[in-house]
Design an enzyme around this catalytic site. Sequence first.
Site, PDB file in Angstrom:
ATOM      1  N   HIS A 166      19.608   8.037 -11.790  1.00 37.15           N
ATOM      2  CA  HIS A 166      18.203   8.315 -12.090  1.00 37.15           C
ATOM      3  C   HIS A 166      17.300   7.125 -11.764  1.00 37.15           C
ATOM      4  O   HIS A 166      16.107   7.146 -12.056  1.00 37.15           O
ATOM      5  CB  HIS A 166      18.098   8.670 -13.588  1.00 37.15           C
ATOM      6  CG  HIS A 166      16.844   9.343 -13.992  1.00 37.15           C
ATOM      7  ND1 HIS A 166      15.988   8.821 -14.950  1.00 37.15           N
ATOM      8  CD2 HIS A 166      16.263  10.497 -13.576  1.00 37.15           C
ATOM      9  CE1 HIS A 166      14.960   9.626 -15.113  1.00 37.15           C
ATOM     10  NE2 HIS A 166      15.096  10.650 -14.302  1.00 37.15           N
ATOM     11  N   LYS A 226      14.975   4.357  -9.804  1.00 39.02           N
ATOM     12  CA  LYS A 226      13.987   4.346  -8.722  1.00 39.02           C
ATOM     13  C   LYS A 226      13.664   2.895  -8.407  1.00 39.02           C
ATOM     14  O   LYS A 226      13.008   2.212  -9.197  1.00 39.02           O
ATOM     15  CB  LYS A 226      12.689   5.066  -9.121  1.00 39.02           C
ATOM     16  CG  LYS A 226      12.869   6.548  -9.432  1.00 39.02           C
ATOM     17  CD  LYS A 226      12.955   6.776 -10.908  1.00 39.02           C
ATOM     18  CE  LYS A 226      13.060   8.263 -11.239  1.00 39.02           C
ATOM     19  NZ  LYS A 226      13.405   8.480 -12.641  1.00 39.02           N
ATOM     20  N   ASP A 286      12.216  -7.102   1.827  1.00 35.69           N
ATOM     21  CA  ASP A 286      12.523  -8.460   2.299  1.00 35.69           C
ATOM     22  C   ASP A 286      13.077  -9.359   1.195  1.00 35.69           C
ATOM     23  O   ASP A 286      13.016 -10.593   1.305  1.00 35.69           O
ATOM     24  CB  ASP A 286      11.275  -9.111   2.918  1.00 35.69           C
ATOM     25  CG  ASP A 286      10.907  -8.495   4.265  1.00 35.69           C
ATOM     26  OD1 ASP A 286      11.769  -7.830   4.856  1.00 35.69           O
ATOM     27  OD2 ASP A 286       9.760  -8.686   4.709  1.00 35.69           O
ATOM     28  N   HIS A 336       4.809  11.432 -17.389  1.00 35.14           N
ATOM     29  CA  HIS A 336       6.209  11.200 -17.026  1.00 35.14           C
ATOM     30  C   HIS A 336       6.591   9.735 -17.258  1.00 35.14           C
ATOM     31  O   HIS A 336       7.699   9.314 -16.966  1.00 35.14           O
ATOM     32  CB  HIS A 336       6.401  11.573 -15.550  1.00 35.14           C
ATOM     33  CG  HIS A 336       7.816  11.600 -15.077  1.00 35.14           C
ATOM     34  ND1 HIS A 336       8.327  10.656 -14.199  1.00 35.14           N
ATOM     35  CD2 HIS A 336       8.834  12.452 -15.341  1.00 35.14           C
ATOM     36  CE1 HIS A 336       9.596  10.938 -13.941  1.00 35.14           C
ATOM     37  NE2 HIS A 336       9.931  12.019 -14.622  1.00 35.14           N
ATOM     38  N   LYS A 376       7.759   6.220 -18.792  1.00 29.50           N
ATOM     39  CA  LYS A 376       8.822   5.797 -19.706  1.00 29.50           C
ATOM     40  C   LYS A 376       8.503   4.366 -20.114  1.00 29.50           C
ATOM     41  O   LYS A 376       8.934   3.399 -19.473  1.00 29.50           O
ATOM     42  CB  LYS A 376      10.189   5.843 -19.021  1.00 29.50           C
ATOM     43  CG  LYS A 376      10.582   7.225 -18.459  1.00 29.50           C
ATOM     44  CD  LYS A 376      10.349   7.275 -16.983  1.00 29.50           C
ATOM     45  CE  LYS A 376      10.982   8.460 -16.290  1.00 29.50           C
ATOM     46  NZ  LYS A 376      10.853   9.735 -16.851  1.00 29.50           N
ATOM     47  N   ASP A 379       4.170  -4.204 -30.922  1.00 29.14           N
ATOM     48  CA  ASP A 379       3.209  -5.180 -31.462  1.00 29.14           C
ATOM     49  C   ASP A 379       2.286  -5.749 -30.384  1.00 29.14           C
ATOM     50  O   ASP A 379       1.719  -6.839 -30.563  1.00 29.14           O
ATOM     51  CB  ASP A 379       3.940  -6.330 -32.170  1.00 29.14           C
ATOM     52  CG  ASP A 379       4.654  -5.886 -33.437  1.00 29.14           C
ATOM     53  OD1 ASP A 379       4.300  -4.810 -33.965  1.00 29.14           O
ATOM     54  OD2 ASP A 379       5.562  -6.601 -33.885  1.00 29.14           O
TER      55      ASP A 379
END
Length: 483
Positions: free
Chosen positions: A223, A225, A230, A401, A403, A408
């Site tokens: 999952h 990404k 370089d 979507h 995450k 604090d």
Amino acid sequence: MDIYSIFIGLTFILNMFLALVVIFLERKDAASTWAWLLVLFFIPLLGFIIYLLFGHNFPRKKNMFQWEDRKKIGIDEMLSIQISALHNRNLPAKNNEVIQNHDLIYMHLVNNDAVLTQDNSMEIFTDGKDKFDSLFKDIEAATDHIHLQYYIFKRGDLSKRLVEILNRKASEGVKVRILYDDLGSRSMTKRYFKKLREAGGEVEAFFPSKFHFINLRLNFRNHRKLAIIDGKIGYVGGFNIGDEYLGLNKKFGYWRDTHLRIEGSAVYAIQTRFILDWNQASHRHDIHYMPEHYPPIQPEGDIPIQIVTSGPDNELEQIKNGYIKMILSAKESILIQTPYFIPDASLLDALRIAAFSGVDVKIMIPNKPDHMFVYWATYSYIGEMLKTGAKVFIYDNGFVHAKAIVIDETISSVGTANIDVRSFRLNFEVNAFIYDEKIAKRLAADFYNDVRVSRILTEEEYNNRSLYIKFKESISRLLSPIL
């Protein structure tokens, strides 16, 4: 005895055998065990097939992601130095957030080999167009290599534009590698990347199907990404490759996500993660250490970061453990954005304790499902949090979507892991844990901007939901350990 009776008998025997496997051999946690037993006994034959595809544990292999060349990067030496410094309470710290979170940093160092780097700069993207404009600009400027890894690589205008640029860069002599998940990117074919391969590019699929339409590792997906340009620029976050991530899908509308562009030594960790995943998937084009993959880094900033990974190949649910540690350290506020909220008992208890202790807990979820059972299981657990006094926001400006978790307004985590059992136990995930107040406040500001286009879910509204919704919640809640 007729054929029907024989069939029923064989089905019963198969179910009993599989039930014994689930209970005594697989050694799943109690919640997962009961969920699978329900599936097996209420859907006898189909349940058996579903278990074969989704239910069995991942066969852990210690050498699955090993890379002998890793020692040439100096990671092991750096880990040893940082662990020793933390033991002696003399780890150099760029800011107070590092000093205050020695225990969290130590946990990731010891259990995940997550080196702390403190020379990073960061750009945060919440809009798909902005993220991909930046990525494409960096790809255009690449001179040595382009490494891309996405769970979803979907046909459409975005992927077409990307592949055209990559074809050109490969023709110029830049080394291009694409790694995609075989299930998440099921619309992809080898033909789609034909020109790229002819130009010298390489493309691999993670855990591909050995038989057409049948994948016995269906439940264990990559999952992550990631993008590395370089060896100097790294991307990590929630955006995949697909037109919906630009807000072009009518069902979802505007796509609200969070993605990071990082420069600094943390890119070494992102690069290493890509190489480990690539070499697992590739059986012909393994990547060996080259200095070009780890060029000298000029200090770009002062943001401390740990790149933390987790997956079913390891018994430790490292990203979840990081979340829990952060939550239990909270004194004032916890902000969470997630498309799915299906915490296990340990995470749910941590959030409850925080809320009961007077910490201001705010959670934002979508107003529409992209996976029906997951959405109603989410709604069920959201009800649990409302009872504690937590505030829940329903995002009404499209689909959220992101995450992200902010504690604090001082430390934060952004990456690919959702708040659900799948991300914690079944998927291969990656998150950046960020020890910087400026970044935390920026993420908090993004959260509160989203609050303006969200509605608050009150406990009264939740308690007055229809019987039909309660029924869907109950069924989804029972299945939540295996969703």
